[in-house]
Design an enzyme around this catalytic site. Structure first.
Site, PDB file in Angstrom:
ATOM      1  N   HIS A 196     -41.044  -3.750  39.309  1.00 34.97           N
ATOM      2  CA  HIS A 196     -41.619  -4.712  40.254  1.00 34.97           C
ATOM      3  C   HIS A 196     -40.945  -6.080  40.192  1.00 34.97           C
ATOM      4  O   HIS A 196     -41.305  -6.974  40.939  1.00 34.97           O
ATOM      5  CB  HIS A 196     -43.124  -4.863  39.986  1.00 34.97           C
ATOM      6  CG  HIS A 196     -43.925  -3.722  40.529  1.00 34.97           C
ATOM      7  ND1 HIS A 196     -43.622  -2.410  40.235  1.00 34.97           N
ATOM      8  CD2 HIS A 196     -44.999  -3.690  41.356  1.00 34.97           C
ATOM      9  CE1 HIS A 196     -44.480  -1.617  40.853  1.00 34.97           C
ATOM     10  NE2 HIS A 196     -45.320  -2.366  41.552  1.00 34.97           N
ATOM     11  N   HIS A 207     -22.001  16.276  71.049  1.00 37.81           N
ATOM     12  CA  HIS A 207     -22.786  15.133  70.541  1.00 37.81           C
ATOM     13  C   HIS A 207     -22.010  13.816  70.527  1.00 37.81           C
ATOM     14  O   HIS A 207     -22.445  12.844  71.137  1.00 37.81           O
ATOM     15  CB  HIS A 207     -23.309  15.423  69.129  1.00 37.81           C
ATOM     16  CG  HIS A 207     -23.736  14.182  68.399  1.00 37.81           C
ATOM     17  ND1 HIS A 207     -24.988  13.632  68.542  1.00 37.81           N
ATOM     18  CD2 HIS A 207     -23.047  13.346  67.563  1.00 37.81           C
ATOM     19  CE1 HIS A 207     -25.056  12.525  67.820  1.00 37.81           C
ATOM     20  NE2 HIS A 207     -23.899  12.327  67.220  1.00 37.81           N
ATOM     21  N   HIS A 231     -20.728   9.154  72.774  1.00 35.04           N
ATOM     22  CA  HIS A 231     -21.659  10.281  72.676  1.00 35.04           C
ATOM     23  C   HIS A 231     -22.115  10.729  74.059  1.00 35.04           C
ATOM     24  O   HIS A 231     -23.116  10.225  74.578  1.00 35.04           O
ATOM     25  CB  HIS A 231     -22.863   9.863  71.835  1.00 35.04           C
ATOM     26  CG  HIS A 231     -22.508   9.377  70.466  1.00 35.04           C
ATOM     27  ND1 HIS A 231     -21.965   8.126  70.242  1.00 35.04           N
ATOM     28  CD2 HIS A 231     -22.596   9.972  69.257  1.00 35.04           C
ATOM     29  CE1 HIS A 231     -21.745   7.982  68.948  1.00 35.04           C
ATOM     30  NE2 HIS A 231     -22.119   9.084  68.325  1.00 35.04           N
ATOM     31  N   GLU A 265     -43.778  -0.556  54.273  1.00 34.06           N
ATOM     32  CA  GLU A 265     -42.964  -1.771  54.405  1.00 34.06           C
ATOM     33  C   GLU A 265     -41.903  -1.631  55.496  1.00 34.06           C
ATOM     34  O   GLU A 265     -41.649  -2.566  56.255  1.00 34.06           O
ATOM     35  CB  GLU A 265     -42.282  -2.104  53.066  1.00 34.06           C
ATOM     36  CG  GLU A 265     -43.224  -2.447  51.930  1.00 34.06           C
ATOM     37  CD  GLU A 265     -43.767  -1.218  51.207  1.00 34.06           C
ATOM     38  OE1 GLU A 265     -43.354  -0.090  51.558  1.00 34.06           O
ATOM     39  OE2 GLU A 265     -44.601  -1.384  50.298  1.00 34.06           O
TER      40      GLU A 265
HETATM   41  C1  LIG Z   1     -30.060   5.811  59.981  1.00 39.18           C
HETATM   42  C2  LIG Z   1     -28.932   6.571  60.597  1.00 39.18           C
HETATM   43  N1  LIG Z   1     -28.336   7.550  59.902  1.00 39.18           N
HETATM   44  C3  LIG Z   1     -27.291   8.212  60.423  1.00 39.18           C
HETATM   45  C4  LIG Z   1     -26.814   7.908  61.657  1.00 39.18           C
HETATM   46  C5  LIG Z   1     -25.583   8.615  62.216  1.00 39.18           C
HETATM   47  N2  LIG Z   1     -26.036   9.518  63.321  1.00 39.18           N
HETATM   48  C6  LIG Z   1     -25.886   9.182  64.605  1.00 39.18           C
HETATM   49  S1  LIG Z   1     -26.586  10.295  65.625  1.00 39.18           S
HETATM   50  C7  LIG Z   1     -27.058  11.258  64.343  1.00 39.18           C
HETATM   51  C8  LIG Z   1     -27.875  12.496  64.519  1.00 39.18           C
HETATM   52  C9  LIG Z   1     -27.661  13.173  65.787  1.00 39.18           C
HETATM   53  O1  LIG Z   1     -28.691  14.080  66.036  1.00 39.18           O
HETATM   54  P1  LIG Z   1     -29.822  13.719  67.050  1.00 39.18           P
HETATM   55  O2  LIG Z   1     -30.563  12.551  66.600  1.00 39.18           O
HETATM   56  O3  LIG Z   1     -30.618  14.956  67.263  1.00 39.18           O
HETATM   57  O4  LIG Z   1     -29.055  13.325  68.363  1.00 39.18           O
HETATM   58  P2  LIG Z   1     -28.336  14.274  69.395  1.00 39.18           P
HETATM   59  O5  LIG Z   1     -27.256  15.000  68.665  1.00 39.18           O
HETATM   60  O6  LIG Z   1     -29.367  15.194  69.909  1.00 39.18           O
HETATM   61  O7  LIG Z   1     -27.803  13.341  70.409  1.00 39.18           O
HETATM   62  C10 LIG Z   1     -26.659  10.709  63.132  1.00 39.18           C
HETATM   63  C11 LIG Z   1     -26.893  11.340  61.823  1.00 39.18           C
HETATM   64  C12 LIG Z   1     -27.455   6.885  62.365  1.00 39.18           C
HETATM   65  N3  LIG Z   1     -27.075   6.489  63.564  1.00 39.18           N
HETATM   66  N4  LIG Z   1     -28.528   6.251  61.827  1.00 39.18           N
END
Ligand SMILES: Cc1ncc(C[n+]2csc(CCOP(=O)(O)OP(=O)(O)O)c2C)c(N)n1
Length: 685
Positions: free
Chosen positions: A493, A281, A50, A431
């Site tokens: 529960h 990204h 990334h 939680e």
């Molecule tokens: C709990 C979770 N769900 C999904 C992902 C997969 N994932 C990695 S980055 C991302 C989103 C990217 O958007 P952002 O957080 O704005 O990061 P940017 O593109 O700005 O680097 C996702 C959905 C993850 N790492 N963790």
């Protein structure tokens, strides 16, 4: 909020960026571009990763690491270092670049070149324990932010205990849109705002981009207003303006609330066609785009090469806190010797061995003299009454079920925004946030966190428990109401699959003690396991005390043992956990009346048992023709003990709402049912 940045947005030439006062001779932009170049090159070489986030947040990270963060690359465990959490773990190249540039010895350029490769310390997402300087494992979005809340709580608590000469640091977080969209962020920021964790500073990568594209596809929250509503001080800045970043961080130093700085950035900053777009990204930019970015940024060095003057400026930044570190050491040295030794013991995570042994012996002696019929949740409170005074590092809590979980002993003060000296946290109905904050406390050091909730809500904690297991941190979850035995609250529960689901997590210990003595022993084992988390599954309903003899030895330590049985040979072996052990003992008595010899094995911890040598396991499992497992839960996992041809007495549905004794009868978990199954298998029915 501005819309997605145009992919063709022009980038100001690197050296023309404004310099904050007192900056080193090397321009801020050159230092930031070193991060960008390393991120582009490492992702390109790995053919995955990334680049966008590190390139977008390079300016923010440069100001933070070169001017504010208190750290010493030569001593990454300095207890009073500022904590830096990269909550947006997918941007791992940001932290790897920073660790390399600031001079962490382990983070060599070779490691950067081996980004995401087997055996390197530069894993796809930052892994705690792989490289010094990584404070927590991140990747599952939202977790890092919630860890940081725990770190900030730990800091405040330890500062009240040892004084701000020993503990006085900040916790910084870089969080992304994804971190803030995750539900856990709500729990984390609400708790932080409520406790006024003013040394917690979150730098939000406000780039309006996530994987699917523009953030507007899925989100329209005004994060500044949201954080303000939760009691934070929040502001917006241009995340590429070093002076603005500097000013915002300067302001944050004296805040009386936790601080959010929403940094408007362009993802993939500098990439000619992919900047501001989701295209930067999560995949390599490609050779042409990288060449274009080098041109736009004015970066002429070959891949993985940082010009010596820029590297030197970074190394100077890395050495910035040396004198602060030395002063801290002098202050610690001036502390009263006893207090200093206690601080050192606590930060190393060593237990007060004698105090713990004395406490456990005391509990067991009292129970041997005066056996107690009680719920194991009550037995837990009974144990805590001795453990809490003996182990000052224990910080308890509950997710709004304090009276039901029995995790707060009499006289235990709660932590509040005004007073962090307490040792109990009202986590609220949160939680997930609780479990992640506990990870943060354990990672911070100096604290052994334990929690309280219902076992059925372990599902709400699971992502954080999994991370505690991956990281090998001592985090102890007290989870009560551990079966249909909770009765009238009904199927929503009543945990049924939860024990199996928790046992499926590697490195987690799941304890299900059968009486007050086993409860004390399981607590001892959880506390002594420095490198793994534990769950204590405890009952709501009363249980008889099955072990009435005093044993100094911790009998639960091997995970399973014969708790009752005839002197001679047995025909039947009954294995049970928790509340079902007493039922198994009763069934063995019924079988004896029918001339069948049955032994009962209590299995308080599957994991510890399955980790024993095969010889020992064989001896405990035995070779009786009939093997029966009894647990008011699903069968999954039990075949390891009773074999696939063993009989299992447990649950196959979700339970029901009724007084618990009726439920045990309805679902056939009874001494009679066990005896009947054994006799049938023996052909005696
Ligand atoms: C709990 C979770 N769900 C999904 C992902 C997969 N994932 C990695 S980055 C991302 C989103 C990217 O958007 P952002 O957080 O704005 O990061 P940017 O593109 O700005 O680097 C996702 C959905 C993850 N790492 N963790």
């Amino acid at each position: 909020m501005s819309a997605k940045a145009s992919p063709t947005a022009t980038v100001a030439p690197a050296e023309r960026r404004e310099q904050p006062a007192g900056s080193p001779a090397i321009a801020h932009a050159s230092m930031a571009n070193a991060i960008r170049a390393l991120a582009m090159d490492a992702v390109e070489q790995a053919k995955s990763g990334h680049p966008g986030m590190p390139m977008g947040m390079a300016d923010v990270a440069t100001v933070l690491f070169s001017r504010f963060l208190k750290f010493d690359p030569t001593d990454s465990n300095w207890p009073d270092r500022d904590r830096f959490v990269l909550s947006a773990g997918h941007g791992s190249m940001l932290i790897y670049a920073l660790l390399y540039l600031t001079g962490y010895e382990a983070m060599t350029i070779e490691q950067i070149k081996k980004f995401r490769q087997l055996g390197s310390i530069t894993a796809g997402h930052p892994e705690y324990g792989h490289a010094p300087g990584i404070e927590t494992t991140t990747g599952p979005l939202g977790q890092g932010l919630a860890n940081a809340v725990g770190m900030a709580i730990a800091e405040k608590h330890l500062a009240t205990e040892f004084g701000d000469g020993a503990v006085d640091h900040k916790t910084y977080v870089i969080a992304s849109d994804g971190d803030l969209m995750e539900g856990i962020s709500h729990e984390a920021i609400a708790l932080a705002g409520h406790l006024k964790l003013n040394k917690l500073i979150v730098l939000f990568d406000d780039n309006n981009i996530s994987i699917d594209g523009a953030l507007s596809l899925a989100d329209s929250v005004d994060q500044v207003k949201r954080f303000e509503a939760a009691g934070w001080a929040a502001s917006r800045i241009d995340g590429h303006d070093a002076a603005a970043i500097n000013a915002a961080l300067e302001n944050a130093q004296t805040s009386d609330k936790p601080v959010l700085i929403a940094c408007k950035t362009k993802i993939g900053f500098g990439a000619p066609t992919k900047q501001g777009s989701e295209k930067s990204h999560g995949s390599p930019l490609g050779a042409d785009e990288i060449a274009g970015a080098r041109k736009t940024l004015g970066w002429t060095s070959a891949p993985f090469e940082v010009p010596p003057d820029i590297l030197k400026a970074w190394r100077t930044a890395g050495a910035r806190s040396k004198s602060t570190h030395a002063e801290w050491k002098a202050r610690l040295g001036a502390l009263d010797a006893g207090k200093r030794a206690e601080f050192e013991r606590r930060t190393k995570g060593d237990l007060p061995k004698k105090a713990l042994a004395d406490a456990v012996r005391g509990i067991k002696e009292k129970l041997a003299v005066q056996p107690k019929e009680m719920a194991t949740r009550t037995a837990c409170e009974f144990a805590l009454e001795s453990l809490i005074p003996a182990l000052p590092e224990m910080i308890g809590g509950s997710a709004d079920l304090t009276g039901s979980n029995n995790t707060r002993i009499k006289g235990m003060k709660a932590i509040s925004a005004a007073d962090f000296s307490g040792r109990f946290i009202h986590y609220g109905v949160r939680e997930h946030g609780m479990a992640a904050a506990m990870n943060g406390m354990a990672l911070h050091g100096g604290i052994i966190p334990y929690s309280g909730t219902f076992l059925v809500f372990s599902d709400y904690c699971r992502p954080a428990i999994r991370l505690a297991a991956i990281m090998g941190k001592r985090v102890i979850h007290v989870m009560t109401h551990d079966s249909i035995g909770l009765g009238e609250d009904g199927p929503t529960h009543q945990p049924v699959e939860h024990l199996a689901a928790l046992r499926a997590i590697p490195n987690l210990m799941v304890f299900r003690p059968c009486d007050a003595i086993e409860t004390a022993e399981c607590w001892q084992l959880a506390l002594e396991a420095k490198n793994r988390p534990s769950v204590l599954a405890l009952t709501r309903q009363n249980l008889p005390q099955l072990r009435n003899r005093f044993d100094n030895e911790n009998i639960c330590a091997t995970g399973a043992y014969e708790i009752a049985g005839p002197d001679g040979r047995s025909d039947v072996s009954i294995f049970a956990t928790g509340s079902e052990v007493a039922i198994a003992v009763e069934s063995a008595q019924q079988l004896a009346e029918r001339g069948v010899a049955a032994r009962v094995v209590s299995v308080p911890c599957f994991e510890l048992f399955l980790e024993q040598k095969e010889e020992h396991r064989r001896a405990v499992i035995g070779d009786t023709k009939v093997k029966i497992g009894v647990e008011a839960a699903i069968r999954q996992g039990w075949d390891a003990i009773i074999g696939s041809d063993g009989i299992f007495v447990g649950m196959t549905s979700f339970g029901a709402s009724a007084p618990y004794k009726e439920l045990y009868k309805k679902f056939g978990i009874s001494a009679e049912a066990i005896a009947h199954a054994a006799l049938t298998k023996l052909g005696k029915m």
